[in-house]
Each structure stands twice: as C-alpha cells, then as structure tokens.
Write an enzyme that holds these catalytic residues in place. Structure first.
Site, mmCIF file in Angstrom:
data_model
loop_
_atom_site.group_PDB
_atom_site.id
_atom_site.type_symbol
_atom_site.label_atom_id
_atom_site.label_comp_id
_atom_site.label_asym_id
_atom_site.label_seq_id
_atom_site.Cartn_x
_atom_site.Cartn_y
_atom_site.Cartn_z
ATOM 1 N N VAL A 62 0.840 -1.192 0.000
ATOM 2 C CA VAL A 62 0.000 0.000 0.000
ATOM 3 C C VAL A 62 0.876 1.243 0.000
ATOM 4 O O VAL A 62 1.908 1.281 0.678
ATOM 5 C CB VAL A 62 -0.883 0.031 1.279
ATOM 6 C CG1 VAL A 62 -1.762 1.260 1.323
ATOM 7 C CG2 VAL A 62 -1.709 -1.236 1.392
ATOM 8 N N CYS A 63 0.452 2.282 -0.725
ATOM 9 C CA CYS A 63 1.099 3.597 -0.638
ATOM 10 C C CYS A 63 0.015 4.663 -0.811
ATOM 11 O O CYS A 63 -1.170 4.386 -0.622
ATOM 12 C CB CYS A 63 2.217 3.749 -1.666
ATOM 13 S SG CYS A 63 1.662 3.876 -3.373
ATOM 14 N N ARG A 64 0.389 5.849 -1.182
ATOM 15 C CA ARG A 64 -0.585 6.935 -1.316
ATOM 16 C C ARG A 64 -1.505 6.730 -2.529
ATOM 17 O O ARG A 64 -2.710 6.841 -2.421
ATOM 18 C CB ARG A 64 0.147 8.280 -1.426
ATOM 19 C CG ARG A 64 -0.779 9.467 -1.525
ATOM 20 C CD ARG A 64 0.026 10.778 -1.564
ATOM 21 N NE ARG A 64 -0.806 11.858 -2.039
ATOM 22 C CZ ARG A 64 -0.992 12.177 -3.315
ATOM 23 N NH1 ARG A 64 -0.386 11.489 -4.264
ATOM 24 N NH2 ARG A 64 -1.784 13.168 -3.654
ATOM 25 N N MET A 90 -3.986 4.772 -0.750
ATOM 26 C CA MET A 90 -4.800 5.347 0.326
ATOM 27 C C MET A 90 -5.737 6.435 -0.185
ATOM 28 O O MET A 90 -6.737 6.742 0.465
ATOM 29 C CB MET A 90 -3.899 5.890 1.439
ATOM 30 C CG MET A 90 -3.155 4.808 2.210
ATOM 31 S SD MET A 90 -4.222 3.577 3.009
ATOM 32 C CE MET A 90 -4.920 4.558 4.334
#
Length: 98
Positions: A62-64, A90
């Site tokens: 997961v990242c931005r 996210m």
C-alpha cells in the site's frame, strides 16, 4: 504483477481474513492514518528490510496512490516474494484507519 482494489482489501478485512499489509509510505504520511494492522516499511528502506519478511506469505503493498507500492511489489517479486499491489492506494481507501 497481481493487483487488488482498496474495496476488495476492505472486504477481506471485514470478513476477518488475515492479510499481510505493508505500507511503503514515509513515516510522516503513515502518521496521518494507515490501514489497521499494516506494517510500515518506507520504500527507501524496503531493500534493506526485506529479510524481515517471510517468502512463504503473501503481502499486500500500500502507498498513497499505487505508484510506490507498485515499485515495491516489483522489487519484492524479483527477490522471490509473493506480493499484490493495492491499486489507487490510500487515496481510494474508504475503510477505517488508525
């Protein structure tokens, strides 16, 4: 590279499925909220910390927005890890955060 949507991750977590989540954002980004239970390993440190991960497990990254997690997925995949990139990151996450 395998991919999963944020909605599918949220559904799996709601169904109490055990997911190995790795958030590759920087510490200050994670401090603003992360998926409950996600482990933070910033992308810049992943190469040096991947020995902490188990090659028998599957990790959801997961990242931005999905870009850094995609790079992390490629790195781990090249090194024999089982990984899935959460597309949209996210920015598309509507579930709970901690």
């Amino acid at each position: 590279m395998k991919q999963i949507t944020p909605a599918d991750v949220e559904q799996k977590l709601s169904a109490k499925e055990e997911l190995q989540l790795i958030d590759v954002r920087e510490t200050d980004e994670v401090a603003q909220g992360k998926i409950p239970g996600a482990q933070n390993i910033p992308l810049g440190l992943l190469e040096f910390r991947m020995h902490e991960l188990d090659k028998k497990k599957e990790y959801t990254l997961v990242c931005r927005s999905g870009g850094r997690s995609g790079m992390a997925a490629e790195l781990l995949d090249r090194n024999g890890y089982h990984v899935i990139n959460m597309t949209g990151g996210m920015l598309k996450w509507n579930g709970p955060t901690e």
